[in-house]
Write an enzyme that holds these catalytic residues in place. Structure first.
Site, PDB file in Angstrom:
ATOM      1  CE  LYS A 280      77.847 -47.744  29.247  1.00 28.42           C
ATOM      2  NZ  LYS A 280      76.995 -46.785  29.591  1.00 28.42           N
ATOM      3  CG  HIS A 281      81.574 -47.696  25.882  1.00 29.04           C
ATOM      4  ND1 HIS A 281      80.958 -46.756  25.081  1.00 29.04           N
ATOM      5  CD2 HIS A 281      80.691 -48.615  26.109  1.00 29.04           C
ATOM      6  CE1 HIS A 281      79.897 -47.341  24.787  1.00 29.04           C
ATOM      7  NE2 HIS A 281      79.543 -48.415  25.349  1.00 29.04           N
ATOM      8  CG  ASN A 423      95.246 -35.606  24.120  1.00 31.08           C
ATOM      9  OD1 ASN A 423      96.089 -36.112  24.552  1.00 31.08           O
ATOM     10  ND2 ASN A 423      94.774 -34.922  23.275  1.00 31.08           N
ATOM     11  CG  HIS A 529      96.834 -44.107  21.746  1.00 30.08           C
ATOM     12  ND1 HIS A 529      98.303 -43.884  22.069  1.00 30.08           N
ATOM     13  CD2 HIS A 529      96.641 -42.768  21.347  1.00 30.08           C
ATOM     14  CE1 HIS A 529      98.882 -42.667  21.863  1.00 30.08           C
ATOM     15  NE2 HIS A 529      97.696 -41.950  21.281  1.00 30.08           N
TER      16      HIS A 529
END
Length: 529
Positions: A280-281, A423, A529
């Site tokens: 998801k996302h 993180n 990231h």
């Protein structure tokens, strides 16, 4: 000049698709055909009358065909501004005839590289005369029509039919734009080969690359943004753009982004037991391996069934009917798999909006290459994060060594963590994620969020305790303080896998020993990231 009647055509192509048909259509309109080498032979074999370029220039082809069209008679006929009196006088003085149509596609450089040819053969497939003619014609599109793609022949012939043997300026502009893109892509491929393959440069002084449009998308991440899908000219590893879409709506920008994240993680388990990844996302919210795909689905879903709603599912093995039926019980945007049996396809067919993509195998997670991110004023480029760690490379740093099962869970959690936004904290037990904490500004919060999700799952499914109890926990980067590790211990984790390398490693190791944890260092970080 708006319309230009085609009276003379110069044809020189390596891809002879549709050449004979094009030549016959031109000849039927009385167009003079001028050609070179193998193209001239192909046209003659089709029964057409052809003038050799050497007849035009008065010079024979020479130097193994390296020099044949690089001549003022050719380029004067292409570049002359026909309503410029000085140009007209030069053409008359030097007996240069106008060339109205150029049909050129270039030596197959990329195909030659792709087949693993030796360096000398690669060099010989760098076209010189072809790009020169293409650029000359495209520059002078006010008077000259340039065709570089056989797929445009039919449209071109339709243009001639509509305009009684002529082409419009709008058509010539479109073909000129396509021609310059073709030569730019060709040169980019050559420069990349020289830099990466021939010279071994990862980051050349000038980075040229080319890609082809697959489709425009409905919109980007948000409705006010435009978006499109491109593929590089030479695909290093097949993926979603090469997949078969069996059913469902057009994929959106977000669908592609999320489905790629799911596929890349599923590929980590290629050749292993059946695995299911739910994303998801662009973050995994449940991952599991089991003896069969249905069990893997249930274990993955139980990690975070709330986030799985409206998510993306990827598997490492072909889909079966029972698993497909189970997936259909919740709202799912996209399912990606290296195959699906008839029962699975039938189950998904009942969900018409669900997008089912079948890939030809799985991408290689260890493939080389680079990734890039656009920033204001520049482009960040790095080599792919394709590093991997085996059990033999792990360093035990605590008083207690991990058990065999803890070690398996550590490696499973570590595999998932490399695909979680930093993180990242991943709890795993018995080949399934128990809790995932992603994208937090500190590692302690990621530990707590993952534990919280696991506790919610235990409550929902009526388990006696959270599945983080007895789990292994992976951290994508080192614990800068002991608080994140302590949070994991409080959640019931018994083993830890992390890169190590913090100036407070000893503090973290001491906390692990005090909690009775087994901890291993990988020496490799996986920020995402």
């Amino acid at each position: 000049m708006s319309e230009v009647t085609i009276g003379r055509a110069l044809l020189s192509v390596s891809d002879k698709s549709g050449l004979a048909e094009l030549g016959k259509a031109l000849a039927a309109r009385g167009v003079e055909l001028v050609s070179t080498g193998g193209t001239a032979k192909a046209l003659r074999d089709a029964g057409l009358e052809v003038k050799d370029v050497s007849e035009l220039t008065g010079f024979p082809e020479m130097m193994d065909g390296r020099v044949k069209t690089l001549h003022p008679t050719v380029h004067g006929g292409l570049l002359a501004v026909r309503d410029n009196p000085e140009h007209a006088r030069a053409m008359e003085a030097h007996d240069i005839g106008a060339i109205d149509l150029v049909v050129v596609n270039l030596y197959p450089f990329e195909a030659t590289v792709a087949k693993g040819a030796e360096r000398d053969e690669v060099i010989e497939n760098i076209d010189i005369g072809g790009p020169s003619m293409v650029r000359s014609s495209a520059k002078n599109h006010q008077y000259v029509t340039i065709l570089t793609d056989p797929s445009d022949y039919e449209t071109f012939l339709g243009e001639l039919e509509e305009r009684d043997g002529a082409t419009s300026l709008d058509f010539r502009k479109r073909m000129a734009a396509k021609a310059f893109a073709a030569t730019a892509a060709y040169d980019a491929a050559i420069s990349q080969w020289f830099a990466y393959a021939d010279q071994g440069e990862t980051f050349p002084q000038t980075r040229a690359m080319a890609s082809n449009l697959v489709s425009t998308l409905r919109y980007g991440e948000n409705p006010h943004q435009q978006a499109a899908l491109y593929v590089p000219r030479r695909v290093p590893s097949p993926g979603l753009p090469q997949a078969e879409q069996v059913q469902g709506k057009e994929l959106s920008y977000n669908n592609y982004n999320d489905a790629n994240a799911a596929l890349e993680l599923a590929a980590e388990f290629a050749g292993g037991k059946p695995a299911v990844v739910i994303v998801k996302h662009a973050n995994p919210c449940g991952v599991a391996q089991a003896d069969n795909l249905l069990d893997a689905w249930h274990a993955a879903l139980e990690c975070d069934s709330v986030s799985a709603f409206g998510g993306i599912v990827a598997t490492n093995v072909p889909l079966d009917g029972p698993t497909a039926e189970a997936i259909c019980k919740i709202f799912t945007e996209v399912v990606v798999a290296p195959g699906a049996d008839e029962a699975a396809r039938a189950a998904f067919a009942a969900k018409k909006n669900l997008r089912l993509l079948i890939t030809d195998g799985l991408p290689d997670p260890r493939r080389p290459g680079v990734t890039q991110v656009v920033i204001a004023g520049g482009l960040l480029v790095q080599t792919r994060d394709n590093g991997a760690i085996t059990a033999d490379e792990l360093k035990v740093v605590t008083e207690r060594e991990p058990s065999e099962q803890e070690l398996k869970d550590c490696l499973f959690a570590w595999t998932v963590a490399r695909h979680v936004k930093s993180n990242a904290i991943v709890y795993a037990r018995d080949g399934a994620t128990a809790g995932i904490g992603a994208g937090q500004m500190n590692r302690r919060d990621s530990s707590r969020i993952a534990a919280m999700k696991a506790a919610e799952a235990a409550e929902k499914y009526g388990w006696d305790q959270s599945r983080t109890v007895g789990s292994a926990v992976a951290s994508d980067a080192f614990f800068p303080f002991a608080d994140g590790l302590i949070a994991a211990a409080e959640a019931g984790a018994t083993a830890v896998i992390q890169p190590g390398g913090s100036i407070r490693d000893q503090e973290v190791i001491a906390a692990a020993n005090e909690a009775g944890l087994a901890m291993v260092f990988t020496g490799m970080r996986h920020f995402r990231h």
